[in-house]
Design a protein around this motif. Structure first.
Motif, PDB file in Angstrom:
ATOM      1  N   ILE A 139       0.812  -1.217   0.000  1.00  0.00           N
ATOM      2  CA  ILE A 139       0.000   0.000   0.000  1.00  0.00           C
ATOM      3  C   ILE A 139       0.847   1.269   0.000  1.00  0.00           C
ATOM      4  O   ILE A 139       0.463   2.283  -0.584  1.00  0.00           O
ATOM      5  N   LEU A 140       2.020   1.226   0.635  1.00  0.00           N
ATOM      6  CA  LEU A 140       2.869   2.422   0.662  1.00  0.00           C
ATOM      7  C   LEU A 140       3.297   2.808  -0.747  1.00  0.00           C
ATOM      8  O   LEU A 140       3.202   3.971  -1.149  1.00  0.00           O
ATOM      9  N   THR A 141       3.754   1.837  -1.515  1.00  0.00           N
ATOM     10  CA  THR A 141       4.222   2.119  -2.873  1.00  0.00           C
ATOM     11  C   THR A 141       3.071   2.587  -3.759  1.00  0.00           C
ATOM     12  O   THR A 141       3.219   3.528  -4.552  1.00  0.00           O
ATOM     13  N   PHE A 142       1.937   1.917  -3.641  1.00  0.00           N
ATOM     14  CA  PHE A 142       0.752   2.294  -4.405  1.00  0.00           C
ATOM     15  C   PHE A 142       0.338   3.732  -4.089  1.00  0.00           C
ATOM     16  O   PHE A 142       0.089   4.533  -4.992  1.00  0.00           O
ATOM     17  N   ALA A 143       0.266   4.064  -2.797  1.00  0.00           N
ATOM     18  CA  ALA A 143      -0.155   5.412  -2.402  1.00  0.00           C
ATOM     19  C   ALA A 143       0.841   6.465  -2.871  1.00  0.00           C
ATOM     20  O   ALA A 143       0.448   7.565  -3.283  1.00  0.00           O
ATOM     21  N   ALA A 144       2.133   6.137  -2.821  1.00  0.00           N
ATOM     22  CA  ALA A 144       3.159   7.090  -3.260  1.00  0.00           C
ATOM     23  C   ALA A 144       3.000   7.413  -4.746  1.00  0.00           C
ATOM     24  O   ALA A 144       3.098   8.578  -5.165  1.00  0.00           O
ATOM     25  N   ALA A 145       2.745   6.384  -5.550  1.00  0.00           N
ATOM     26  CA  ALA A 145       2.567   6.600  -6.986  1.00  0.00           C
ATOM     27  C   ALA A 145       1.268   7.357  -7.271  1.00  0.00           C
ATOM     28  O   ALA A 145       1.242   8.310  -8.065  1.00  0.00           O
ATOM     29  N   MET A 146       0.196   6.934  -6.621  1.00  0.00           N
ATOM     30  CA  MET A 146      -1.097   7.584  -6.817  1.00  0.00           C
ATOM     31  C   MET A 146      -1.035   9.067  -6.439  1.00  0.00           C
ATOM     32  O   MET A 146      -1.556   9.933  -7.146  1.00  0.00           O
ATOM     33  N   GLU A 147      -0.391   9.370  -5.321  1.00  0.00           N
ATOM     34  CA  GLU A 147      -0.320  10.755  -4.858  1.00  0.00           C
ATOM     35  C   GLU A 147       0.489  11.620  -5.809  1.00  0.00           C
ATOM     36  O   GLU A 147       0.195  12.808  -5.981  1.00  0.00           O
ATOM     37  N   ALA A 148       1.502  11.039  -6.439  1.00  0.00           N
ATOM     38  CA  ALA A 148       2.273  11.803  -7.426  1.00  0.00           C
ATOM     39  C   ALA A 148       1.389  12.220  -8.593  1.00  0.00           C
ATOM     40  O   ALA A 148       1.433  13.373  -9.056  1.00  0.00           O
ATOM     41  N   PHE A 149       0.560  11.305  -9.083  1.00  0.00           N
ATOM     42  CA  PHE A 149      -0.358  11.645 -10.177  1.00  0.00           C
ATOM     43  C   PHE A 149      -1.395  12.683  -9.735  1.00  0.00           C
ATOM     44  O   PHE A 149      -1.693  13.631 -10.463  1.00  0.00           O
ATOM     45  N   ARG A 150      -1.953  12.493  -8.537  1.00  0.00           N
ATOM     46  CA  ARG A 150      -2.972  13.428  -8.049  1.00  0.00           C
ATOM     47  C   ARG A 150      -2.400  14.829  -7.905  1.00  0.00           C
ATOM     48  O   ARG A 150      -3.024  15.823  -8.288  1.00  0.00           O
ATOM     49  N   THR A 151      -1.183  14.906  -7.362  1.00  0.00           N
ATOM     50  CA  THR A 151      -0.558  16.212  -7.169  1.00  0.00           C
ATOM     51  C   THR A 151      -0.190  16.848  -8.503  1.00  0.00           C
ATOM     52  O   THR A 151      -0.243  18.075  -8.656  1.00  0.00           O
ATOM     53  N   ASN A 183      -1.956  16.685 -11.163  1.00  0.00           N
ATOM     54  CA  ASN A 183      -3.191  17.336 -11.617  1.00  0.00           C
ATOM     55  C   ASN A 183      -3.370  18.692 -10.949  1.00  0.00           C
ATOM     56  O   ASN A 183      -3.774  19.676 -11.586  1.00  0.00           O
ATOM     57  N   SER A 184      -3.062  18.748  -9.659  1.00  0.00           N
ATOM     58  CA  SER A 184      -3.195  20.004  -8.915  1.00  0.00           C
ATOM     59  C   SER A 184      -2.215  21.055  -9.437  1.00  0.00           C
ATOM     60  O   SER A 184      -2.576  22.226  -9.622  1.00  0.00           O
ATOM     61  N   VAL A 185      -0.981  20.642  -9.680  1.00  0.00           N
ATOM     62  CA  VAL A 185       0.039  21.570 -10.164  1.00  0.00           C
ATOM     63  C   VAL A 185      -0.292  22.065 -11.572  1.00  0.00           C
ATOM     64  O   VAL A 185      -0.148  23.261 -11.884  1.00  0.00           O
ATOM     65  N   ARG A 186      -0.774  21.183 -12.417  1.00  0.00           N
ATOM     66  CA  ARG A 186      -1.096  21.561 -13.793  1.00  0.00           C
ATOM     67  C   ARG A 186      -2.394  22.372 -13.876  1.00  0.00           C
ATOM     68  O   ARG A 186      -2.611  23.101 -14.839  1.00  0.00           O
ATOM     69  N   GLY A 187      -3.272  22.193 -12.904  1.00  0.00           N
ATOM     70  CA  GLY A 187      -4.516  22.943 -12.918  1.00  0.00           C
ATOM     71  C   GLY A 187      -5.621  22.304 -13.733  1.00  0.00           C
ATOM     72  O   GLY A 187      -6.652  22.927 -14.004  1.00  0.00           O
ATOM     73  N   TYR A 188      -5.419  21.080 -14.150  1.00  0.00           N
ATOM     74  CA  TYR A 188      -6.454  20.326 -14.862  1.00  0.00           C
ATOM     75  C   TYR A 188      -6.166  18.831 -14.673  1.00  0.00           C
ATOM     76  O   TYR A 188      -5.120  18.449 -14.152  1.00  0.00           O
ATOM     77  N   HIS A 191       5.506  16.172 -18.663  1.00  0.00           N
ATOM     78  CA  HIS A 191       5.196  17.579 -18.387  1.00  0.00           C
ATOM     79  C   HIS A 191       6.412  18.445 -18.036  1.00  0.00           C
ATOM     80  O   HIS A 191       6.250  19.652 -17.846  1.00  0.00           O
ATOM     81  N   GLY A 192       7.583  17.857 -17.934  1.00  0.00           N
ATOM     82  CA  GLY A 192       8.768  18.663 -17.675  1.00  0.00           C
ATOM     83  C   GLY A 192       9.122  18.785 -16.197  1.00  0.00           C
ATOM     84  O   GLY A 192       8.312  18.502 -15.305  1.00  0.00           O
ATOM     85  N   GLU A 193      10.347  19.246 -15.962  1.00  0.00           N
ATOM     86  CA  GLU A 193      10.882  19.299 -14.608  1.00  0.00           C
ATOM     87  C   GLU A 193      10.220  20.373 -13.740  1.00  0.00           C
ATOM     88  O   GLU A 193      10.213  20.268 -12.517  1.00  0.00           O
ATOM     89  N   GLU A 194       9.684  21.407 -14.362  1.00  0.00           N
ATOM     90  CA  GLU A 194       9.028  22.455 -13.565  1.00  0.00           C
ATOM     91  C   GLU A 194       7.809  21.889 -12.836  1.00  0.00           C
ATOM     92  O   GLU A 194       7.555  22.224 -11.666  1.00  0.00           O
ATOM     93  N   VAL A 195       7.067  21.034 -13.499  1.00  0.00           N
ATOM     94  CA  VAL A 195       5.911  20.397 -12.865  1.00  0.00           C
ATOM     95  C   VAL A 195       6.378  19.463 -11.752  1.00  0.00           C
ATOM     96  O   VAL A 195       5.782  19.425 -10.662  1.00  0.00           O
ATOM     97  N   VAL A 196       7.454  18.729 -11.981  1.00  0.00           N
ATOM     98  CA  VAL A 196       7.987  17.834 -10.954  1.00  0.00           C
ATOM     99  C   VAL A 196       8.416  18.629  -9.723  1.00  0.00           C
ATOM    100  O   VAL A 196       8.158  18.234  -8.582  1.00  0.00           O
ATOM    101  N   ALA A 197       9.045  19.785  -9.957  1.00  0.00           N
ATOM    102  CA  ALA A 197       9.446  20.644  -8.835  1.00  0.00           C
ATOM    103  C   ALA A 197       8.220  21.107  -8.046  1.00  0.00           C
ATOM    104  O   ALA A 197       8.240  21.157  -6.807  1.00  0.00           O
ATOM    105  N   GLY A 198       7.140  21.433  -8.760  1.00  0.00           N
ATOM    106  CA  GLY A 198       5.907  21.838  -8.096  1.00  0.00           C
ATOM    107  C   GLY A 198       5.307  20.710  -7.268  1.00  0.00           C
ATOM    108  O   GLY A 198       4.784  20.934  -6.164  1.00  0.00           O
ATOM    109  N   HIS A 213       4.585  20.564  -3.125  1.00  0.00           N
ATOM    110  CA  HIS A 213       3.285  20.219  -2.552  1.00  0.00           C
ATOM    111  C   HIS A 213       3.390  19.114  -1.501  1.00  0.00           C
ATOM    112  O   HIS A 213       2.721  19.165  -0.468  1.00  0.00           O
ATOM    113  N   VAL A 214       4.205  18.100  -1.789  1.00  0.00           N
ATOM    114  CA  VAL A 214       4.274  16.948  -0.879  1.00  0.00           C
ATOM    115  C   VAL A 214       5.452  17.052   0.102  1.00  0.00           C
ATOM    116  O   VAL A 214       5.749  16.106   0.822  1.00  0.00           O
ATOM    117  N   VAL A 215       6.100  18.230   0.112  1.00  0.00           N
ATOM    118  CA  VAL A 215       7.199  18.525   1.046  1.00  0.00           C
ATOM    119  C   VAL A 215       8.332  17.493   0.912  1.00  0.00           C
ATOM    120  O   VAL A 215       8.771  16.867   1.881  1.00  0.00           O
TER     121      VAL A 215
END
Length: 343
Positions: free
Chosen positions: A21-33, A35-40, A187-194, A198-200
Motif C-alpha cells: 500500500i505504501l508504494t501504491f499510495a506514493a505513486a497515486m499521490e504523485a499523479f494526483r498532485t 493534476n493540482s500543479v497543472r490545474g487540470y 510535463h517537464g521538470e518544472e511540474v515535478v518541482a511543483g 506540494h508533498v514537502v
C-alpha cells in the motif's frame, strides 16, 4: 505543453492481492498532485483486479476496483485504452501469476502502452516475458529469487529503472520517485518541482541511487578496506573467492585481513563470508521454490550435506524445515505444504 489544448493520460493500476500500500499510495499521490500543479486533470486513473472483485492490500484494507482483466482487454481497442499500466504487488507476487493477466500485459505492450511495476510488480512483468533483456529492479529482499528465475532480465539494485517504455521500482518511497520521473517525461521538470513542493519532498531521486543502506550503516564499520572486502564477498556468493585473493586485492597479507575481521566483527573472514552465503540461501529457501540442492549450488556449496549442516548450525533448522515453516507462516495451501514436505 500547450495549456490551450490540454491532454489527459489514462492510468490503470492493476492490483494484485497483498499489494504494497505504501508504494501504491506514493505513486497515486504523485499523479494526483500533478493534476493540482497543472490545474487540470492531466491524469485519470482506474483500478483493475483479476476478476473485478475487491482486492486486499498488505495492510489488510480492501480496495474496490472498476474493471476486471477481461474488460481491460476489451478497453485496449476502444477510447478507454490506457496510456500507462502499473502493476502493484507485494511479497507474495509469485503466488498470483495469472495467464490471462500475462496475456493482457503483453497486449498492452503491443498497443504501445507504457508498463510499470511497483515493488515486486517486476516479477509479474517478467513472468509475462516483458523484462527479457531489459534493465529493471525489484525490492532487494526479493532479488535473489528473482535473479534465479529470470536470468535474462538485467537487474540492478537501484531504487527504480527505466528501459524504454518499461518502468520498475523497488517499492516503498521509490514509487514516488519513479512516478515523478514518468510525470517529468510528460510535463517537464518544472511540474515535478511543483509536485515536490506540494508533498514537502526536497528532491526526486534518480536511478543511480541504490536501495540498501550504505555498508557502513548496515555493519557499523567505516573502515574502507573492510567495506571493499565485504562488497567483493557480496558480489561473489555463488563462486566464493579465496580469502588470499581478497587480501591481495587490498595489498594486505591474509593474516592482516584476519585481524581486521576479528577486531571489527569478532570472527574470521571465512566465517563472515559463509554467513553472507547462508543469508542468501535463507532468502532463496523462503522466497522461491528452488530445489534445496540448487539453492546450495547458487550459494557456493558444492556438497548438499555440508550446506545442510552449516545451515542447521546457523538457523537451528534444516533447509527443508525452514521452507515448511515459512510456508506455514505465509498460509500456503495444503497441496503446497505437502510438496514442500517431500522436497
Amino acid at each position: 505543453m500547450d495549456l490551450l489544448a490540454p491532454t489527459q493520460r489514462q492510468v490503470v493500476f492493476y492490483l494484485v492481492p497483498g499489494f504494497d500500500i505504501l508504494t501504491f499510495a506514493a505513486a497515486m499521490e504523485a499523479f494526483r498532485t500533478a493534476n493540482s500543479v497543472r490545474g487540470y486533470g492531466a491524469y485519470r486513473w482506474r483500478l483493475v483486479s483479476m476478476d473485478g472483485h475487491q482486492v486486499k492490500a498488505n495492510c489488510g484494507l480492501y480496495f474496490q476496483v472498476t474493471d476486471s482483466i477481461a474488460s481491460g482487454r476489451r478497453h485496449l481497442s476502444s477510447t478507454q485504452r490506457p496510456n500507462i499500466v502499473i502493476v502493484c504487488s507485494g511479497s507474495n507476487a509469485g503466488d498470483h501469476a495469472e495467464r490471462s493477466a500475462d496475456a493482457w500485459l503483453r497486449e498492452c505492450k503491443r498497443y504501445g502502452v507504457t508498463l510499470a511495476g511497483l515493488s515486486t510488480g517486476a516479477e509479474i512483468l517478467a513472468g509475462a516475458g516483458l523484462l527479457t533483456d531489459k534493465r529493471c529492479t525489484i525490492h532487494w529482499q526479493s532479488l535473489p529469487g528473482f535473479v534465479e528465475r529470470f536470468s535474462r532480465a538485467h537487474v540492478s539494485l537501484g531504487i527504480f529503472e527505466v528501459d524504454g517504455d518499461v518502468y520498475t521500482c523497488a517499492g516503498g518511497a521509490a514509487g514516488f520517485d519513479m512516478t515523478a520521473h514518468l510525470i517529468g517525461r510528460d510535463h517537464g521538470e518544472e511540474v515535478v518541482a511543483g509536485i515536490c513542493e506540494h508533498v514537502v519532498v526536497d528532491r526526486v531521486r534518480g536511478t543511480t541511487v541504490r536501495q540498501r543502506l550504505p555498508l557502513s550503516k548496515r555493519t557499523g564499520t567505516v573502515n574502507e578496506t573492510l567495506r571493499f572486502l565485504i562488497e567483493k564477498m557480496e558480489e561473489n556468493l555463488s563462486e566464493p573467492d579465496r580469502i588470499g585473493n581478497l587480501a591481495d586485492a587490498v595489498c594486505l597479507s591474509r593474516r592482516q585481513v584476519e585481524r581486521l575481521f576479528r577486531f571489527e566483527f569478532g570472527c574470521s573472514p571465512a566465517r563472515y563470508y559463509r554467513k553472507l552465503r547462508l543469508d542468501y540461501a535463507n532468502r532463496l529457501l523462503v522466497e522461491t521454490a528452488m530445489p534445496v540442492i540448487d539453492v546450495a549450488i547458487a550459494c557456493g556449496f558444492v556438497s548438499p550435506s555440508h550446506f545442510a549442516r552449516c545451515y542447521r548450525d546457523t538457523y537451528g533448522r534444516s533447509p527443508q524445515q525452514m521452507r515448511l515453516f515459512s510456508s506455514l507462516i505465509r498460509g500456503a495451501p495444503a497441496f503446497a505444504l505437502k510438496s514442500v514436505a517431500r522436497t
